[in-house]
Write a protein that holds these residues in place. Structure first.
Motif, PDB file in Angstrom:
ATOM      1  N   UNK A 264      39.846  19.413  65.591  1.00 50.99           N
ATOM      2  CA  UNK A 264      41.284  19.375  65.334  1.00 50.99           C
ATOM      3  C   UNK A 264      41.445  19.725  63.859  1.00 50.99           C
ATOM      4  N   UNK A 265      42.332  20.689  63.582  1.00 49.59           N
ATOM      5  CA  UNK A 265      42.438  21.225  62.226  1.00 49.59           C
ATOM      6  C   UNK A 265      43.887  21.323  61.784  1.00 49.59           C
ATOM      7  N   UNK A 266      44.133  20.956  60.530  1.00 47.77           N
ATOM      8  CA  UNK A 266      45.433  21.101  59.891  1.00 47.77           C
ATOM      9  C   UNK A 266      45.222  21.913  58.616  1.00 47.77           C
ATOM     10  N   UNK A 267      46.139  22.834  58.351  1.00 41.73           N
ATOM     11  CA  UNK A 267      46.089  23.615  57.114  1.00 41.73           C
ATOM     12  C   UNK A 267      47.500  23.799  56.573  1.00 41.73           C
ATOM     13  N   UNK A 268      47.640  23.610  55.262  1.00 43.66           N
ATOM     14  CA  UNK A 268      48.918  23.848  54.600  1.00 43.66           C
ATOM     15  C   UNK A 268      49.184  22.908  53.450  1.00 43.66           C
ATOM     16  N   UNK A 269      48.443  21.804  53.407  1.00 42.42           N
ATOM     17  CA  UNK A 269      48.581  20.821  52.328  1.00 42.42           C
ATOM     18  C   UNK A 269      47.334  20.888  51.457  1.00 42.42           C
ATOM     19  N   UNK A 270      47.303  20.166  50.331  1.00 43.31           N
ATOM     20  CA  UNK A 270      46.043  20.044  49.601  1.00 43.31           C
ATOM     21  C   UNK A 270      44.969  19.493  50.551  1.00 43.31           C
ATOM     22  N   UNK A 271      43.721  19.884  50.336  1.00 39.08           N
ATOM     23  CA  UNK A 271      42.672  19.595  51.311  1.00 39.08           C
ATOM     24  C   UNK A 271      42.524  18.115  51.659  1.00 39.08           C
ATOM     25  N   UNK A 272      42.646  17.224  50.693  1.00 37.00           N
ATOM     26  CA  UNK A 272      42.526  15.795  50.985  1.00 37.00           C
ATOM     27  C   UNK A 272      43.673  15.337  51.889  1.00 37.00           C
ATOM     28  N   UNK A 273      44.845  15.934  51.713  1.00 33.42           N
ATOM     29  CA  UNK A 273      46.005  15.584  52.531  1.00 33.42           C
ATOM     30  C   UNK A 273      45.885  16.149  53.945  1.00 33.42           C
ATOM     31  N   UNK A 274      45.366  17.381  54.069  1.00 35.88           N
ATOM     32  CA  UNK A 274      45.087  17.937  55.405  1.00 35.88           C
ATOM     33  C   UNK A 274      44.159  16.995  56.165  1.00 35.88           C
TER      34      UNK A 274
END
Length: 160
Positions: A136-146
């Protein structure tokens, strides 16, 4: 725009513990929809400009791009997901392991940085007694926030 507050970098041990704790009993198509929908709702509430991707093996089970995200986020998803597929660990953990050794993933992995990114946001979908079956992947915020958004969603998902 109100996104998550910046999350402090976690230690290798803290991320390992998250991965141990966030092991599922099963992962079905319906589960992918429920988890993805949960992430979309979280992102909407935070006005987070993210793209979300859930895969089991090579099959994409869920994908959503929210306002403010771009095709760049899809490329980041692919790069971070490949790290999970290769190492069987979260992209954030792989990057943290390299940082803990005083280097970077890009410097020491010998993998093409156009194909692999050990930046936070992709987390293994692990089934107890089976192992890693997807991501499961999220992209769009700073990496720690993703990374934190995915962890929070998995915690909520396990609580349901």
């Amino acid at each position: 725009m109100s996104t998550m507050n910046s999350i402090p970098h976690l230690t290798v041990e803290e991320i390992v513990e998250q991965e141990r704790r966030l092991t599922l009993r099963r992962f079905t198509y319906s589960d992918a929809w429920a988890l993805g929908s949960m992430l979309v709702e979280m992102a909407h509430l935070r006005e987070a400009p993210v793209a979300i991707d859930i895969r089991r093996g090579a099959q994409q089970l869920f994908h959503c791009a929210l306002p403010g995200s771009s095709a760049d986020n899809d490329a980041w998803i692919d790069r971070k997901r490949r790290v999970v597929e290769r190492y069987g660990e979260s992209s954030y953990l792989v990057g943290a392991r390299h940082r803990a050794k005083g280097t970077t993933f890009e410097e020491s992995s010998r993998l093409d940085p156009n194909l692999y990114a050990a930046h936070g946001g992709s987390f293994p979908i692990t089934i107890a007694g089976v192992g890693v079956v997807g991501s499961v992947t999220v992209s769009g915020l700073p990496q720690a926030d993703d990374h934190a958004m995915v962890v929070e969603a998995l915690e909520r998902f396990l609580a349901t």
